[in-house]
Scaffold this motif. Structure first.
Motif, short mmCIF file in Angstrom:
data_model
loop_
_atom_site.label_atom_id
_atom_site.label_comp_id
_atom_site.label_asym_id
_atom_site.label_seq_id
_atom_site.Cartn_x
_atom_site.Cartn_y
_atom_site.Cartn_z
N MET A 191 -2.50 -1.35 8.78
CA MET A 191 -1.31 -1.96 7.67
C MET A 191 -1.95 -3.32 7.01
N ALA A 192 -1.64 -3.27 5.21
CA ALA A 192 -1.90 -4.61 4.91
C ALA A 192 -1.07 -5.12 5.29
N LEU A 193 -1.46 -6.34 4.94
CA LEU A 193 -0.22 -7.52 5.43
C LEU A 193 0.50 -7.57 3.60
N THR A 194 1.04 -8.75 3.93
CA THR A 194 1.92 -9.44 2.76
C THR A 194 1.09 -11.06 2.32
N LEU A 195 1.43 -11.14 0.78
CA LEU A 195 1.38 -12.56 0.73
C LEU A 195 1.97 -13.57 1.46
N PRO A 196 1.86 -15.07 1.91
CA PRO A 196 0.51 -15.16 1.38
C PRO A 196 -0.54 -14.48 1.83
N LEU A 197 -1.50 -14.50 1.29
CA LEU A 197 -3.01 -14.21 2.77
C LEU A 197 -4.23 -15.65 3.36
N THR A 198 -4.55 -15.00 4.11
CA THR A 198 -5.72 -15.76 4.21
C THR A 198 -7.02 -14.89 2.71
N LEU A 199 -7.93 -15.96 3.19
CA LEU A 199 -9.22 -15.47 2.67
C LEU A 199 -9.39 -13.87 3.38
N ALA A 200 -9.46 -13.72 4.59
CA ALA A 200 -10.51 -12.69 5.25
C ALA A 200 -9.59 -11.57 5.51
N ASP A 201 -8.11 -12.05 5.23
CA ASP A 201 -7.26 -10.91 5.24
C ASP A 201 -7.13 -9.93 4.20
N LYS A 202 -7.49 -10.74 3.05
CA LYS A 202 -7.93 -9.95 1.52
C LYS A 202 -8.96 -9.51 1.59
N ILE A 203 -10.33 -9.39 2.04
CA ILE A 203 -11.02 -8.26 1.88
C ILE A 203 -11.07 -7.03 3.37
N TRP A 204 -10.07 -7.74 4.29
CA TRP A 204 -10.22 -7.05 5.41
C TRP A 204 -9.29 -5.93 5.17
N ASP A 205 -8.28 -6.00 4.30
CA ASP A 205 -7.19 -5.14 4.03
C ASP A 205 -7.72 -4.95 2.65
N ALA A 206 -9.18 -5.22 2.08
CA ALA A 206 -9.33 -4.47 0.87
C ALA A 206 -10.46 -3.19 1.44
N HIS A 207 -10.69 -3.28 2.28
CA HIS A 207 -11.70 -2.52 2.90
C HIS A 207 -11.23 -1.52 4.01
N VAL A 208 -9.54 -1.52 4.59
CA VAL A 208 -9.20 -0.43 5.50
C VAL A 208 -9.02 0.71 4.59
N THR A 209 -9.46 1.51 5.65
CA THR A 209 -9.69 3.20 4.91
C THR A 209 -7.90 3.91 6.06
N ALA A 210 -7.73 2.86 6.66
CA ALA A 210 -6.71 4.05 7.84
C ALA A 210 -6.67 3.05 8.90
N THR A 211 -5.49 3.21 9.21
CA THR A 211 -4.94 2.73 10.86
C THR A 211 -4.62 3.87 12.19
N THR A 212 -4.89 3.76 13.02
CA THR A 212 -5.24 4.20 14.02
C THR A 212 -3.50 4.24 14.45
N PRO A 213 -3.20 5.28 15.85
CA PRO A 213 -1.83 5.15 16.04
C PRO A 213 -2.22 4.24 17.39
N ALA A 214 -2.80 3.77 17.77
CA ALA A 214 -3.23 2.75 18.88
C ALA A 214 -3.03 1.06 18.17
N GLY A 215 -3.30 1.02 16.50
CA GLY A 215 -3.31 -0.18 15.70
C GLY A 215 -4.66 -0.47 15.12
N SER A 216 -6.08 0.24 15.82
CA SER A 216 -7.33 0.19 14.89
C SER A 216 -7.64 0.17 13.76
N ASP A 217 -7.67 -0.61 12.98
CA ASP A 217 -8.49 0.09 11.64
C ASP A 217 -9.56 1.03 11.55
N LEU A 218 -10.27 1.57 10.28
CA LEU A 218 -11.11 1.92 9.74
C LEU A 218 -11.36 0.84 8.74
N VAL A 219 -12.55 0.13 9.05
CA VAL A 219 -12.99 -0.56 7.98
C VAL A 219 -14.65 -0.14 7.42
N ALA A 220 -14.11 0.04 6.04
CA ALA A 220 -15.65 0.66 5.05
C ALA A 220 -16.39 -0.64 4.89
#
Length: 460
Positions: free
Chosen positions: A1-30
């Motif tokens: 799940m994408a975070l809301t502003l304001p964001l850290t640099l790491a979170d911006k890149i992470w969110d831009a690459h998340v393709t899906a989130t598993t039921p357990a809360g892990s992200d599928l990162v491109a």
């Protein structure tokens, strides 16, 4: 799940690459780039081939011969490591079969993974890059999210283009003020680790920021990010700026025009919340050197050895309370993905020019980080300066950063080294390693004992 502003640099890149989130809360990162080397590359590629899984996008996967390859002049596939030639030939065959880009032993662009990726423009601001090597975090200096993985994860990234990961925590390490003359990015990293422990960054993406970081050139930023793995960080990152854009301009895999709207957005927003913040006064940092068996066993070069684990004292042969300056050394090494770029060699050559290593030094090596670094250094005559001073000038590769390449210093030697780890036996059985900046390595090799480079004036 994408975070809301304001964001850290790491979170911006992470969110831009998340393709899906598993039921357990892990992200599928491109994953934008995968980089392999010959120590683990063949096993990953051969495992995929045997399972009938192709590389999903060969254009995004690169391989290089760097860890086991010999660095002696005239080298080829043969290497000092027992069975090492098979790693090279099998990686070559597997890379060709998979259709990925290979920087082979004799390729002009061969070099250490974390050196050639930036200098070729393979790593770019805002991208995700992984490699089966813990020092992949080096490449965060370009504003990328880059981290080390295992061979099985490399297979998954190559076969699917994604990795399943929990979102990491974020940490801000801000260096306020300015560095004093003779103090380098290596000293910044060792000062951080000495103060906050080798496990201080565990589970975090560390963002380096502050005036002292902005003042660093791109290669020095790579040195700082390189050592984040010794802080146990998942990754390190520095927000890109005009220095980054200028560094990447014209490099082979870099775009002819940078993505201005995206690249210029790559910074932590005002008010972004980090899970942890560390502030360090850059002006208080001195040239650093390690004394024990971990990078956290580091002190200012004019300091005394503190109390620590008995095993560390026994191994390194230094007692608490002893001054570290003047400790005799036997061998010296300038190289590794930490400190083997052109700027590192220029600074070291400026100190060693017109001088010679001490007669007691049994062996002193300079191993450039890449073929491009080697050619540029030779064009400037740095190779001759080192040779006249008594250093051996080598081909590019990891070399004596670690013992897996088969090369070693004489048993029982005390080494002064520009590498990143001083673990027991890291440079060979019984070798006692002190890690420091290239300047400290040169000053110590000239003196025949650990010495402060601030006592040497660069020669005209």
């Amino acid at each position: 799940m994408a975070l809301t502003l304001p964001l850290t640099l790491a979170d911006k890149i992470w969110d831009a690459h998340v393709t899906a989130t598993t039921p357990a809360g892990s992200d599928l990162v491109a994953i934008d780039r995968v980089f392999l080397h010959e120590r683990t590359g063949a096993s990953a590629l051969k495992s995929m081939a045997s399972a009938g899984r192709p590389v999903v996008d060969p254009r995004r996967v690169f391989a290089v011969m760097d860890h086991i390859v010999d660095t002696r002049p005239g080298r080829g596939d043969k290497t000092l490591m027992l069975g090492g030639q098979a790693f090279i030939t099998e990686t070559r065959a597997a890379a060709i079969a998979a259709g990925i880009t290979l920087f082979d032993v004799t390729d002009p662009d061969q070099g250490i993974t974390h050196v050639i990726s930036p200098e070729l423009g393979i790593v770019l601001p805002g991208c995700t890059l992984v490699a089966p090597d813990s020092h992949t975090c080096t490449q965060g200096a370009l504003g990328a999210l880059a981290w080390g993985i295992g061979s099985s994860e490399a297979e998954h990234a190559m076969a699917t283009g994604v990795l399943r990961l929990p979102r990491p925590k974020t940490m801000l390490v801000r260096f306020d003020g300015a560095l004093r003359p003779g103090v380098t990015a290596k000293d910044m990293a060792l000062a951080l680790i000495a103060a906050h422990g080798a496990g201080g960054g565990a589970g975090h993406v560390v963002e380096f920021a502050g005036p002292a970081v902005r003042a660093l050139d791109i290669e020095a930023r790579m040195t700082l990010c390189n050592m984040a793995t010794e802080f146990a960080a998942m990754a390190a990152i520095i927000a890109p700026d005009e220095k980054t854009y200028a560094y990447l301009a014209g490099r082979r895999y870099a775009p002819t025009a940078f993505d201005a709207p995206y690249w210029t957005s790559l910074h932590s927003d005002e008010g972004a919340r980090f899970d942890r913040t560390i502030v360090i006064d850059a002006a208080a940092i001195a040239p650093m050197i390690t004394w024990g068996t971990s990078p956290e066993h580091a002190i200012p070069i004019d300091g005394v050895v503190p109390s620590g684990p008995t095993r560390a004292h026994d191994y390194i042969g230094l007692a608490p309370g002893a001054a570290i300056i003047g400790t005799p050394i036997d061998v010296a090494f300038i190289g590794s993905c930490t400190n083997a770029r052109l700027s590192d060699l220029r600074r070291a050559a400026a100190l060693v020019k017109g001088r010679h290593i001490a007669p007691s030094i049994q062996k002193a090596l300079v191993v450039p980080g890449s073929g491009a670094v080697k050619r540029a250094a030779e064009a400037e005559g740095l190779d001759k300066i080192f040779a006249e001073a008594g250093f051996e000038w080598r081909e590019s590769g990891c070399s004596l950063c670690f013992f897996a390449g088969g090369e070693s210093f004489p048993a029982g030697s005390r080494s002064i080294s520009s590498t990143n780890r001083n673990f027991e036996g890291r440079q060979g059985p019984g070798i006692r390693t002190h890690i420091a900046s290239p300047e400290v390595v040169v000053a110590s090799a000239i003196a025949g004992a650990i010495a402060d480079p601030r006592d040497l004036e660069p020669q005209a």
